[in-house]
Write a protein that holds these residues in place. Sequence first.
Motif, PDB file in Angstrom:
ATOM      1  N   GLY A  31     -10.515  16.830   6.403  1.00 50.50           N
ATOM      2  CA  GLY A  31      -9.772  16.549   5.173  1.00 50.50           C
ATOM      3  C   GLY A  31     -10.496  15.564   4.261  1.00 50.50           C
ATOM      4  N   GLU A  32      -9.795  15.205   3.202  1.00 55.35           N
ATOM      5  CA  GLU A  32     -10.381  14.351   2.164  1.00 55.35           C
ATOM      6  C   GLU A  32      -9.491  13.128   1.926  1.00 55.35           C
ATOM      7  N   VAL A  33     -10.143  12.025   1.545  1.00 58.16           N
ATOM      8  CA  VAL A  33      -9.418  10.797   1.208  1.00 58.16           C
ATOM      9  C   VAL A  33      -9.643  10.511  -0.274  1.00 58.16           C
ATOM     10  N   VAL A  34      -8.568  10.198  -0.983  1.00 59.79           N
ATOM     11  CA  VAL A  34      -8.683   9.878  -2.408  1.00 59.79           C
ATOM     12  C   VAL A  34      -8.167   8.454  -2.611  1.00 59.79           C
ATOM     13  N   LEU A  35      -9.056   7.564  -3.020  1.00 60.42           N
ATOM     14  CA  LEU A  35      -8.721   6.143  -3.159  1.00 60.42           C
ATOM     15  C   LEU A  35      -8.508   5.801  -4.625  1.00 60.42           C
ATOM     16  N   TYR A  36      -7.341   5.284  -4.952  1.00 59.42           N
ATOM     17  CA  TYR A  36      -7.000   4.944  -6.348  1.00 59.42           C
ATOM     18  C   TYR A  36      -7.160   3.432  -6.519  1.00 59.42           C
ATOM     19  N   HIS A  37      -8.301   3.017  -7.071  1.00 55.25           N
ATOM     20  CA  HIS A  37      -8.521   1.588  -7.309  1.00 55.25           C
ATOM     21  C   HIS A  37      -7.651   1.134  -8.476  1.00 55.25           C
ATOM     22  N   ASN A  38      -7.426   2.051  -9.393  1.00 55.28           N
ATOM     23  CA  ASN A  38      -6.414   1.921 -10.451  1.00 55.28           C
ATOM     24  C   ASN A  38      -6.216   3.345 -10.973  1.00 55.28           C
ATOM     25  N   GLU A  39      -5.503   3.484 -12.088  1.00 53.54           N
ATOM     26  CA  GLU A  39      -5.165   4.837 -12.530  1.00 53.54           C
ATOM     27  C   GLU A  39      -6.406   5.685 -12.827  1.00 53.54           C
ATOM     28  N   HIS A  40      -7.485   5.040 -13.286  1.00 50.66           N
ATOM     29  CA  HIS A  40      -8.651   5.805 -13.749  1.00 50.66           C
ATOM     30  C   HIS A  40      -9.843   5.773 -12.799  1.00 50.66           C
ATOM     31  N   VAL A  56       0.867  -1.185   0.000  1.00 49.83           N
ATOM     32  CA  VAL A  56       0.000   0.000   0.000  1.00 49.83           C
ATOM     33  C   VAL A  56       0.903   1.234   0.000  1.00 49.83           C
ATOM     34  N   SER A  57       0.527   2.243  -0.780  1.00 47.46           N
ATOM     35  CA  SER A  57       1.290   3.505  -0.749  1.00 47.46           C
ATOM     36  C   SER A  57       0.335   4.652  -0.467  1.00 47.46           C
ATOM     37  N   ALA A  58       0.902   5.750   0.026  1.00 44.44           N
ATOM     38  CA  ALA A  58       0.076   6.917   0.364  1.00 44.44           C
ATOM     39  C   ALA A  58       0.856   8.195   0.123  1.00 44.44           C
ATOM     40  N   LEU A  59       0.135   9.251  -0.229  1.00 48.29           N
ATOM     41  CA  LEU A  59       0.721  10.594  -0.331  1.00 48.29           C
ATOM     42  C   LEU A  59      -0.188  11.536   0.434  1.00 48.29           C
ATOM     43  N   LEU A  60       0.388  12.255   1.373  1.00 52.63           N
ATOM     44  CA  LEU A  60      -0.384  13.121   2.266  1.00 52.63           C
ATOM     45  C   LEU A  60      -0.063  14.580   1.967  1.00 52.63           C
ATOM     46  N   GLU A  61      -1.090  15.353   1.645  1.00 55.84           N
ATOM     47  CA  GLU A  61      -0.902  16.796   1.385  1.00 55.84           C
ATOM     48  C   GLU A  61      -0.973  17.546   2.708  1.00 55.84           C
ATOM     49  N   THR A  62       0.053  18.344   2.994  1.00 59.05           N
ATOM     50  CA  THR A  62       0.085  19.120   4.249  1.00 59.05           C
ATOM     51  C   THR A  62       0.479  20.572   3.961  1.00 59.05           C
ATOM     52  N   ASP A  63       0.464  21.354   5.040  1.00 59.02           N
ATOM     53  CA  ASP A  63       0.855  22.764   4.923  1.00 59.02           C
ATOM     54  C   ASP A  63       2.330  22.949   4.587  1.00 59.02           C
ATOM     55  N   ILE A  64       3.173  21.915   4.782  1.00 55.65           N
ATOM     56  CA  ILE A  64       4.604  22.087   4.485  1.00 55.65           C
ATOM     57  C   ILE A  64       5.080  21.137   3.391  1.00 55.65           C
ATOM     58  N   GLY A  65       4.159  20.616   2.609  1.00 55.12           N
ATOM     59  CA  GLY A  65       4.557  19.758   1.494  1.00 55.12           C
ATOM     60  C   GLY A  65       3.854  18.417   1.532  1.00 55.12           C
ATOM     61  N   ILE A  66       4.256  17.557   0.618  1.00 54.82           N
ATOM     62  CA  ILE A  66       3.603  16.256   0.482  1.00 54.82           C
ATOM     63  C   ILE A  66       4.496  15.179   1.086  1.00 54.82           C
ATOM     64  N   SER A  98      -5.577  -4.634  -4.573  1.00 56.56           N
ATOM     65  CA  SER A  98      -6.986  -4.507  -4.216  1.00 56.56           C
ATOM     66  C   SER A  98      -7.808  -4.068  -5.422  1.00 56.56           C
ATOM     67  N   ASP A  99      -8.995  -4.644  -5.595  1.00 57.07           N
ATOM     68  CA  ASP A  99      -9.891  -4.150  -6.652  1.00 57.07           C
ATOM     69  C   ASP A  99     -10.525  -2.843  -6.212  1.00 57.07           C
ATOM     70  N   PHE A 100     -10.780  -2.745  -4.908  1.00 52.29           N
ATOM     71  CA  PHE A 100     -11.383  -1.526  -4.361  1.00 52.29           C
ATOM     72  C   PHE A 100     -10.613  -1.160  -3.096  1.00 52.29           C
ATOM     73  N   VAL A 101      -9.893  -0.061  -3.150  1.00 56.19           N
ATOM     74  CA  VAL A 101      -9.056   0.355  -2.011  1.00 56.19           C
ATOM     75  C   VAL A 101      -9.940   0.925  -0.905  1.00 56.19           C
ATOM     76  N   SER A 102      -9.664   0.528   0.329  1.00 57.54           N
ATOM     77  CA  SER A 102     -10.437   1.042   1.453  1.00 57.54           C
ATOM     78  C   SER A 102      -9.567   1.022   2.704  1.00 57.54           C
ATOM     79  N   PRO A 103      -9.328   2.178   3.321  1.00 56.80           N
ATOM     80  CA  PRO A 103      -8.415   2.205   4.466  1.00 56.80           C
ATOM     81  C   PRO A 103      -8.976   1.474   5.680  1.00 56.80           C
ATOM     82  N   CYS A 104      -8.085   0.913   6.487  1.00 55.72           N
ATOM     83  CA  CYS A 104      -8.508   0.124   7.649  1.00 55.72           C
ATOM     84  C   CYS A 104      -9.087   1.024   8.737  1.00 55.72           C
ATOM     85  N   GLY A 105      -9.751   0.416   9.688  1.00 55.06           N
ATOM     86  CA  GLY A 105     -10.385   1.162  10.771  1.00 55.06           C
ATOM     87  C   GLY A 105      -9.393   1.966  11.586  1.00 55.06           C
TER      88      GLY A 105
END
Length: 247
Positions: free
Chosen positions: A213-222, A140-150, A193-200
């Motif tokens: 904030g907002e969560v953006v789930l990439y099931h694939n590129e599109h 699993v990979s993640a990119l977090l947008e913050t006030d001081i960068g990603i 994963s066919d459908f990405v969903s973060p754990c509890g």
Amino acid sequence: MNWVELQKRCYTPYSCNCDMCMVVGRSGLFYPGVRIENISFSLSVEAIQTALFSCLSEGDEPVKLVIPKAELNESNTVYRKKPNRIGEWSGYYPMKVNEVADPGMAGGARIFQTEEKKVSFSRLQALIQRCVIPYSTFPVSALLETDIGIFSGANMELADWQKGLCAERVAMSKALSCGAKVFSRIHIYAPKSDFVSPCGACRQVMAEHMLNGEVVLYHNEHEITRLPVSALLPYQFVASSLYKQHK
Ligand code: THU
């Protein structure tokens, strides 16, 4: 950057007990780690987890652990804000830290800071190589947008399974240890994963640090799902849930 500065990044509103360390990578960079508590206490992250996982998720190799000296020194007293019963900051109390135990840091260490400027699917894909997943083989990979960068994250597994961290929490703890204050959006990718969903657990930590904030789930590129954090964890238990509020 010194221990007093790093100490201010500890997120310990519940116990007020700060802890911090640095992991030095083969590159010579110092990766800071602070203790990050969570209202659901077992989700709290130790300083060493953050420092180690920051180093590994940046593709660096940990070679040394640096901790503050145990003895206290009057001149290095800092004042931390103390939270009141509903988790708001109020009042101050003294905490002491000593000079750095490592001569390299005293001499002006290069401290890790993110250089990521933008979010892209190819960046999420590239981060998959950084995952340490000998047990699950589920990256699993993640990119977090913050006030001081990603800030980037990749999931990290240890033989002590309880001490591993999801990609989302690697990114959030790294960002806090690097001094980020505002988290606006987190992008998550899990290629198996066919459908990405973060754990509890990640939802609870997101609720604590980025409830608006907002969560953006990439099931694939599109195929992408965008959701507010608050929708992923309705009726959250957060600091303001602790006590009845009289309006
Ligand atoms: N994992 C994440 O990194 N994020 C999630 O939201 C769900 C699960 C990781 C944890 C573990 O390394 C592997 O996926 C399987 O649980």
